[in-house]
Design an enzyme around this catalytic site. Structure first.
Site, mmCIF file in Angstrom:
data_model
loop_
_atom_site.group_PDB
_atom_site.id
_atom_site.type_symbol
_atom_site.label_atom_id
_atom_site.label_comp_id
_atom_site.label_asym_id
_atom_site.label_seq_id
_atom_site.Cartn_x
_atom_site.Cartn_y
_atom_site.Cartn_z
ATOM 1 N N GLU A 173 -5.424 27.477 1.504
ATOM 2 C CA GLU A 173 -5.132 28.102 0.199
ATOM 3 C C GLU A 173 -4.930 29.609 0.328
ATOM 4 O O GLU A 173 -5.252 30.220 1.353
ATOM 5 C CB GLU A 173 -6.247 27.807 -0.809
ATOM 6 N N LYS A 208 -20.817 27.599 -4.160
ATOM 7 C CA LYS A 208 -21.765 28.715 -4.307
ATOM 8 C C LYS A 208 -22.693 28.468 -5.469
ATOM 9 O O LYS A 208 -22.306 27.863 -6.459
ATOM 10 C CB LYS A 208 -20.987 29.979 -4.634
#
Ligand code: PSU
Ligand code: MN
Length: 305
Positions: A25, A159
């Protein structure tokens, strides 16, 4: 479709020769890391993919085209540009029409990879259900994409700027498999662990490849997550990183940051608060994911021969 999708020479050749390809990406380049570390990391990750027997395809929107594979000049131009748009599913059409530079998120990269018939994708971390989503409704479009587009994402978990429990519930509802690579618990990006138990601990990329093939052969559409813990030597002390995350969340709240800006804001703040240590860990975990993702791409490619 052909008018929008442009393959690099390397990717074109790989396709002709039936070689395994790994999608990468570009939001991580433009919004996840500062220049010049972003470009350097992107190059190193591409090199790791090649060393492990696959061909890298970094995906970005440039000059009205979906580029599948970037030249070295394009990578440098892209990584050093400011004002690059963060592109998720909803933004692709406009970005192509307006010919602006667009960085693809996990969701957009999955769409573009699938258009090019690439089904293995390596990144750092995915978006998910944000803390407080029960009132903000901030749920990353990455999760919806994982529910419908046939691309497997190798990441280091998510995260803890996110609500990991709610993220896992959402993925379960949407039927997205989450595999732990050599782990019984969901890794939480900077740390190897979290309190979330995983059902499938797999240490064999061939078995992962067979699992994906069986799912897709049966037209059970959607992606999969392969969660690969950060290498031990780069994992961060949990109390230290959680403090940094709390500080970043508080600042985001005080400054009224929301919507698509929140994830890049938090990533930048965490880097500042940790004195750049989080960036070092971020780079290490992406490289680690590139090793596993490339092996998976090789195994997956062998199944279709
Ligand atoms: N999480 C990270 N690093 C990142 C991102 C997420 O640890 O670079 C990026 C990815 O491109 C992901 C996007 O797809 O942020 C999610 O943004 P949002 O939460 O706005 O959907
Ligand atoms: Mn969001």
């Amino acid at each position: 479709m052909k008018e929008y999708v442009v393959l690099s020479e390397e990717v074109k050749k790989a396709k002709e020769q039936g070689l395994p390809i790994v999608a990468l990406e570009s939001t991580i380049i433009s919004h996840g890391m500062p220049y010049p570390q972003n470009v350097q990391t992107a190059r190193e990750v591409e090199a790791i993919v090649r060393e492990n027997g696959a061909v890298p395809a970094t995906i970005a929107l440039i000059d009205g085209k979906i580029k599948i594979g970037l030249s070295d000049d394009e990578l440098e131009m892209f990584g050093s540009s400011t004002g690059v748009a963060k592109v998720s599913r909803r933004d692709i059409g406009f970005l192509l029409a307006s010919k602006k530079l667009g960085a693809t998120t996990v969701a957009a990269t999955m769409i573009c990879a699938a258009l090019a018939d690439i089904h293995i994708f390596v990144t750092g971390g995915i978006g998910g259900v944000h803390r407080g989503a029960e009132t903000t409704m901030d749920i990353s479009a990455d999760l919806e994409e994982l529910a419908k587009t046939n691309v497997a994402v190798i990441c280091a978990g998510a995260k803890s700027i996110l609500d990991l429990n709610l993220t896992m519930e959402y993925l379960e509802t949407k039927g997205v498999p989450v595999f732990g690579y050599k782990t019984d618990v969901l890794p939480s990006f900077f740390s190897r662990t979290s309190s979330i138990q995983l059902e499938n601990n797999i240490d064999d990329t061939a078995l992962l490849a067979q699992s994906l093939k069986a799912k897709w052969d049966l037209a059970i559409d959607g992606g999969a997550i392969i969660a690969n813990p950060i290498p031990e030597e780069y994992s961060m002390d949990e109390a230290f990183i959680n403090d940094a995350i709390e500080t970043a969340l508080k600042e985001a709240d005080e400054q009224g940051v929301s919507g698509k800006d929140i994830t890049p804001f938090l990533l930048g703040k965490i880097k500042d608060v940790t004195d750049g240590k989080s960036l070092e860990s971020n780079i290490a975990l992406v490289k680690n994911n590139a090793v596993i993702g490339s092996k998976l791409a090789v195994d997956f490619n062998n199944l279709s021969k």
